[in-house]
Design an enzyme around this catalytic site. Structure first.
Site, short mmCIF file in Angstrom:
data_model
loop_
_atom_site.label_atom_id
_atom_site.label_comp_id
_atom_site.label_asym_id
_atom_site.label_seq_id
_atom_site.Cartn_x
_atom_site.Cartn_y
_atom_site.Cartn_z
N ASP A 28 14.52 -77.29 4.04
CA ASP A 28 15.44 -77.97 4.94
C ASP A 28 15.26 -79.48 4.80
O ASP A 28 14.14 -79.98 4.80
CB ASP A 28 15.17 -77.53 6.38
CG ASP A 28 16.19 -78.09 7.36
OD1 ASP A 28 17.31 -78.39 6.93
OD2 ASP A 28 15.85 -78.20 8.56
N HIS B 275 11.44 -78.60 13.63
CA HIS B 275 11.73 -77.20 13.89
C HIS B 275 10.86 -76.73 15.05
O HIS B 275 9.62 -76.67 14.93
CB HIS B 275 11.43 -76.33 12.66
CG HIS B 275 12.31 -76.62 11.49
ND1 HIS B 275 12.06 -76.13 10.23
CD2 HIS B 275 13.46 -77.34 11.38
CE1 HIS B 275 13.00 -76.53 9.40
NE2 HIS B 275 13.87 -77.27 10.08
N SER C 3 8.67 -79.77 9.85
CA SER C 3 8.55 -78.40 10.37
C SER C 3 7.07 -78.09 10.58
O SER C 3 6.42 -78.76 11.37
CB SER C 3 9.21 -77.41 9.40
OG SER C 3 9.12 -76.09 9.87
#
Length: 398
Positions: A340, A244, A217
């Site tokens: 995540d 992301h 991310s």
């Protein structure tokens, strides 16, 4: 003590609203505003802010040029604001390559209407970037040297999910999880700060891998570029990348990586049959599933449930890979906010896959890697400078 923030934008409305949002948080304080890149460079030198928010298109000096000058003379964590267009995506990637650490879409309607999630997201990103000391990596790309930073674990990027992750993963169109596979184990009591593994201490396992997964991310675009540009054209396995990123950005990011890397890099499409030496980037705004198709794998792109915090979601892709390829997977979690990837990595580990994490010192944000390292899911925490070499060493036995 509040994190000192410099707000840079040529729009008086945006300067005012961003300043108001920042100052709403008691942990943040706007120390000055600048109307162009030249002023930003001067104020960065004079005021030494801990974080800078930066527009891209400005008169006198644009944001990308300002980032380069600031990073050369007064390195500071910089959060870019970017338009959700193809040109905006390219400019944002240029800014990240110049040294900016993160970006947010520049949506005037979100700022103007006091959307709670937009306000919280901006505050969280600034605080995450403000909690760090300098870390200088070796050259991250063939064309530039990028700064990375260290931080403590950061808050998630969006609000708390409405349902437990296990049920949200199970609600995707392909069954990927059981409740038992997500249960907390004794590994969750491992050290919160695992030591960094040196290259010499990482011994190739001799496993016969069929797939490499990389999830990331915040800080991911630079980290992925550094890792993938070191891979040879004949890398022996398919690679799936989950970053992301908004839908408008992933095509430009895949195209950029493809021009820089010896391997092929493309945005994943529904029905793609995975090939060795090709990296497939999960499309923004969608979920990417992996299915078994004979001896190879096939990719499935779906819209997915709206209850997932991230699109694409690392957990979703990792979990589907655990069902499709079992233990024949090497999965790596790089820099990023939140957690995540933790539950998907837990599923992969439960079927015998190998899990690695980026070490704290080389992360832009030590959130996602810490989530798998501190729980004992990953077997090694590896510096970004050594990650490509470690992956190649492990993959060569496959």
């Amino acid at each position: 003590m509040a994190i000192k923030v410099l707000v840079v934008d040529d729009s008086s409305f945006f300067r005012r609203r961003v300043s108001e949002i920042v100052n709403q948080d008691p942990d943040l304080e706007v120390v000055a505003v600048a109307v162009n890149g030249k002023e930003a460079v001067e104020m960065a030198a004079k005021l030494k802010p801990q974080v800078i928010t930066m527009d891209i298109e400005m008169p006198v000096m644009d944001g990308i040029t300002a980032v380069r000058e600031i990073m050369a003379n007064n390195p500071t964590p910089i959060l870019m604001f970017s338009s959700l267009t193809h040109d905006g995506a390219k400019a944002t990637l240029d800014a990240l390559e110049a040294g900016a650490l993160d970006f947010l879409p520049k949506r005037f309607e979100d700022i103007a209407t006091n959307k709670d999630d937009a306000i919280l997201l901006l505050q969280q990103r600034i605080k995450a970037l403000g909690r760090r000391r300098m870390y200088r990596s070796s050259s991250l790309t063939p064309t530039s040297t990028i700064e990375s930073r260290r931080s403590t674990i950061a808050a998630p990027e969006t609000n708390t999910p409405r349902r437990p992750l296990s049920s949200r993963l199970a609600s995707t169109t392909t069954p990927v999880a059981t409740r038992s596979s997500l249960s907390t184990t004794s590994a969750d009591r491992h050290s919160a700060n695992p030591t960094t593994s040196s290259i010499s201490s990482i011994r190739a396992s001799g496993k016969q891998y069929k797939l490499l997964l990389i999830g990331t991310s915040t800080g991911g675009p630079v980290a992925l570029q550094k890792v993938l540009t070191a891979f040879p054209a004949n890398y022996p396995h398919p690679i799936v990348l989950i970053q992301h990123m908004p839908a408008a950005f992933t095509p430009a990011f895949a195209a950029r990586l493809n021009t820089l890397c010896k391997i092929e890099v493309k945005e994943a499409e529904n029905g793609d049959v995975m090939r060795p030496g090709c990296a497939y980037l999960a499309p923004g705004g969608m979920q990417l599933m992996i299915e078994r198709s004979g001896i190879s794998g096939r990719l499935k792109v779906i819209s997915g449930t709206q209850e997932m915090n991230y699109k694409p979601c690392v957990d979703i892709t990792f979990a589907s890979a655990s069902k499709a390829f079992g233990g024949d997977v090497l999965a790596v979690v790089l820099t990023g906010m939140g957690a995540d990837g933790r539950e998907g990595a837990r599923m992969l580990k439960s079927v015998g896959a190998t899990i690695w994490a980026q070490d704290e010192a080389s992360c832009v944000v030590y959130g996602m890697p810490q989530a798998v390292a501190s729980t004992g899911i990953s077997t090694h925490s590896i510096s970004l400078d050594n990650m490509a070499e470690a992956i190649l060493k492990e993959s060569s036995r496959g």
